[in-house]
Design a protein around this motif. Sequence first.
Motif, PDB file in Angstrom:
ATOM      1  N   ALA A   1      31.851  35.901  43.827  1.00 44.34           N
ATOM      2  CA  ALA A   1      32.864  35.977  42.766  1.00 44.34           C
ATOM      3  C   ALA A   1      33.646  37.284  42.851  1.00 44.34           C
ATOM      4  CB  ALA A   1      32.184  35.851  41.400  1.00 44.34           C
ATOM      5  N   GLU A   2      32.968  38.392  43.151  1.00 47.88           N
ATOM      6  CA  GLU A   2      33.665  39.686  43.286  1.00 47.88           C
ATOM      7  C   GLU A   2      34.611  39.670  44.477  1.00 47.88           C
ATOM      8  OE1 GLU A   2      30.370  42.315  43.601  1.00 47.88           O
ATOM      9  OE2 GLU A   2      30.097  42.495  41.433  1.00 47.88           O
TER      10      GLU A   2
ATOM     11  N   ARG B   1      36.148  37.025  45.660  1.00 45.73           N
ATOM     12  CA  ARG B   1      37.314  36.213  45.282  1.00 45.73           C
ATOM     13  C   ARG B   1      38.259  36.998  44.382  1.00 45.73           C
ATOM     14  NH1 ARG B   1      33.569  32.033  45.789  1.00 45.73           N
ATOM     15  NH2 ARG B   1      34.314  30.491  47.282  1.00 45.73           N
ATOM     16  N   ARG B   2      37.700  37.767  43.438  1.00 42.52           N
ATOM     17  CA  ARG B   2      38.536  38.598  42.574  1.00 42.52           C
ATOM     18  C   ARG B   2      39.313  39.618  43.396  1.00 42.52           C
ATOM     19  NH1 ARG B   2      34.517  40.602  39.601  1.00 42.52           N
ATOM     20  NH2 ARG B   2      33.576  38.654  38.990  1.00 42.52           N
ATOM     21  N   GLN B   3      38.607  40.215  44.336  1.00 38.71           N
ATOM     22  CA  GLN B   3      39.248  41.200  45.223  1.00 38.71           C
ATOM     23  C   GLN B   3      40.351  40.540  46.043  1.00 38.71           C
ATOM     24  OE1 GLN B   3      38.365  44.439  45.317  1.00 38.71           O
ATOM     25  NE2 GLN B   3      39.784  44.998  46.933  1.00 38.71           N
TER      26      GLN B   3
ATOM     27  N   LYS C   1      42.207  38.012  45.190  1.00 41.18           N
ATOM     28  CA  LYS C   1      43.377  37.758  44.340  1.00 41.18           C
ATOM     29  C   LYS C   1      44.259  38.986  44.209  1.00 41.18           C
ATOM     30  CE  LYS C   1      42.572  34.122  41.047  1.00 41.18           C
ATOM     31  NZ  LYS C   1      42.211  33.787  39.677  1.00 41.18           N
ATOM     32  N   ARG C   2      43.633  40.159  44.173  1.00 44.98           N
ATOM     33  CA  ARG C   2      44.397  41.401  43.995  1.00 44.98           C
ATOM     34  C   ARG C   2      44.884  41.994  45.310  1.00 44.98           C
ATOM     35  NH1 ARG C   2      39.878  42.903  40.389  1.00 44.98           N
ATOM     36  NH2 ARG C   2      39.121  44.032  42.179  1.00 44.98           N
ATOM     37  N   GLU C   3      44.403  41.457  46.423  1.00 45.52           N
ATOM     38  CA  GLU C   3      44.725  42.022  47.732  1.00 45.52           C
ATOM     39  C   GLU C   3      46.173  41.694  48.122  1.00 45.52           C
ATOM     40  OE1 GLU C   3      44.742  44.071  50.967  1.00 45.52           O
ATOM     41  OE2 GLU C   3      42.918  44.023  49.753  1.00 45.52           O
TER      42      GLU C   3
ATOM     43  N   ALA D   1      33.541  34.931  51.093  1.00 42.70           N
ATOM     44  CA  ALA D   1      33.049  34.437  49.799  1.00 42.70           C
ATOM     45  C   ALA D   1      32.600  32.984  49.910  1.00 42.70           C
ATOM     46  CB  ALA D   1      34.136  34.579  48.743  1.00 42.70           C
TER      47      ALA D   1
END
Length: 171
Positions: free
Chosen positions: A15-16, A18-20, A22-24, A37
Motif C-alpha cells: 500500500a505504501e 502504491r501511494r508513493q 501516485k505521487r511519483e 507492489a
Amino acid sequence: MTGAVEIRTDIATAAELRRQAKREPRRRTALRLLAVANALDGMSRAEAARAAGIERQALCDAVKRFNAEGLAGLVDRPPGRRPERLSEGEQAVLVHHILRGPDPDRGEPASWTLPDLCRFIEARFGKTMLPQSMSRLVRRLGLSKRKTRPVHPQRDARAAAAFAKRGAARL
C-alpha cells in the motif's frame, strides 16, 4: 533453475508503494513501484509486470535494485558520459596557449582558428580532435571565438591620437 528473488518487506508495504507511485512524477519509476507492489501482494512476477505495463525482466531487475538500494534503487540512474578527450592539465595548457596568442615571428598565423588549435593538440599531446569538438571545448573552457581588431605593426600611436583629436583635415 533458481527460485524467484524474495522482495524486502522491511522498507515499505504494498500500500505504501502504491501511494508513493501516485505521487511519483517520473512515469518509469511509478511503474516500477506499482510492479513491486503487485509482486508484494502475491501476484506472479509475470502477472505483476503485465499489470504495471512493464516487462518481466524489468520487474526482476527492479526487485534486485529495490532489495539492494531501497526506494532509491527504483529511480532511473543518470546516463554515463564519455570521459573528456583532454585531461585538466592538457586543458590548462590549451587555455594558456590560446591566451598567449599567436606569434607571427615563429610562423604562427595572425589569429588562432579551430583547425590551428586542433593541429596544436595533435602536435603537443598526440590526440586528434575535430574543429567541432574543439569549438565545444573552447566554449566549455569559457573562451570566446571573437578576435581582436588587427593592428598594423608599424602603427604610429601619436598620429592616431592626433587624428582622433582633430579628425581628418578638410580639403
